[in-house]
Design an enzyme around this catalytic site. Sequence first.
Site, short mmCIF file in Angstrom:
data_model
loop_
_atom_site.label_atom_id
_atom_site.label_comp_id
_atom_site.label_asym_id
_atom_site.label_seq_id
_atom_site.Cartn_x
_atom_site.Cartn_y
_atom_site.Cartn_z
CG HIS B 38 -1.70 -0.32 0.57
ND1 HIS B 38 -2.47 -1.77 1.00
CD2 HIS B 38 -3.49 0.06 0.71
CE1 HIS B 38 -3.48 -1.87 0.66
NE2 HIS B 38 -4.60 -0.91 0.22
CE LYS B 103 -7.00 -10.75 11.07
NZ LYS B 103 -6.30 -10.75 12.66
#
Lengths: 279, 182
Positions: B38, B103
């Site tokens: 990222h 999650k």
Amino acid sequence: MRVLDAQTIIDAVAAMCIRANQILPQDVRQFLAQGRAREDNPAAQEIFGQLTKNYELAEKTGLPLCQDTGLAVFFVTMGQDLCVQGMGLTEAIQAGTRQGYAQGYLRNSVCDPLTRVNTNDNTPAIIHLDLVPGDQLKIAFMAKGGGSENMSTMVMLTPAQGLEGLKEFVVRTVAQAGPNPCPPIIVGVGIGGSFDLAPILAKKALLRPLGDINPDPRLEALEQELLASINQLGIGPMGLGGKTTALDVKIAMHPCHIASLPVAVNIQCHSARHEEVQL
Amino acid sequence: MAEYNLTTPLTDALVRDLRAGDMVFLSGTIYTARDAAHKRLMELLDQDKPLPFEISGSVIYYVGPTPAPPGRPIGSAGPTTSGRMDIYTPRLHQLGCKATIGKGRRNMAVRQALKDYGAVYFGATGGAGALLSQCITAAKVIAFEDLGPEAIRALTVVNFPLLVVNDSHGQELYVQPKGLVP
């Protein structure tokens, strides 16, 4: 003086790293089954079902239970009448970690904290060493995942905050972690000692079998009380709601300074992977 | 709660239909990226350079798989904690990324971005990496190979099981802890 060849340690450590990442301990399986039986939320039951299929598949195929095969953490108890031959004890454990993570197709999850460059062999492992009388060597291994480790906390409470402050801190830590650390979790609590010792106690407590009885009746009662409070939070498996937020609470304690009450909470995800070997 | 079989790339219309709690079986190509990848994606955007995959309609999976053992496309491949990527996610949704998979909880900025740009956050079962890997039929590193487990991979998935955790209408599936004021 007993002499132990370093290669024996390397091979034993490598085998433990691989096995622990493929085979979920029996006590954890039992507690997952009990959790599933307790739940009436279908989403919670579905999660337990997937976790059961996952450990069955991992055992059958040799795939790791989780892609986070962990930081390798070792608790070593070494008899002082034992001499390791060939290389140092810690070097042998590092070599075994390197070998196990490569041979087991396990993920290298260790990096430089600032540059974030991966060390590419999952070392250095974290090694805690206790010297004891005798000539035996006991090595306990944990594959400690980052997600649950990130939700762990430590606080220096005041004596006035005492037991009530401690309970509040433990339950709040779990509440704030919510779905992040992969519940149902196991909660390791270290009470007392010093700023550095409390977290080590918390982590070491996670090595105890689920459902065992704490030898200190005060702590046994506190473990049960905290477990009940945590499960009343209703976070449930994966945060989807349910009665099983934690499978168990494990506490270890050590006397502390008259001015302090150190408390550490080390959270372990449901994939509680650890093994022990005696050499 | 509904059940959907979806294929990537995802469209606005498909995503707007989804509600928190819906079950989705996803097929097609998804892209892996976690912390380090990222950061690199943001650097590319800052320099006005192209991203290594088509961001419009894309699904990003927060995962760092274990190495593929012989005879398998990938090792264990379950989700990592999504919150660490919160800082990067709104910008990717703005560019057309339609969903992320992970999650754990997302922050307010991400939840707002889901509404603003029409996207969803899917949860996959954490700690079920061996099981989830069975839905991955191919994996290819397409960028940042030097990042090892954190490299960007194109994964081909078939009926990958997901839950809609945060939808594009502001709803969330995770329960709030009872009894304690955070």
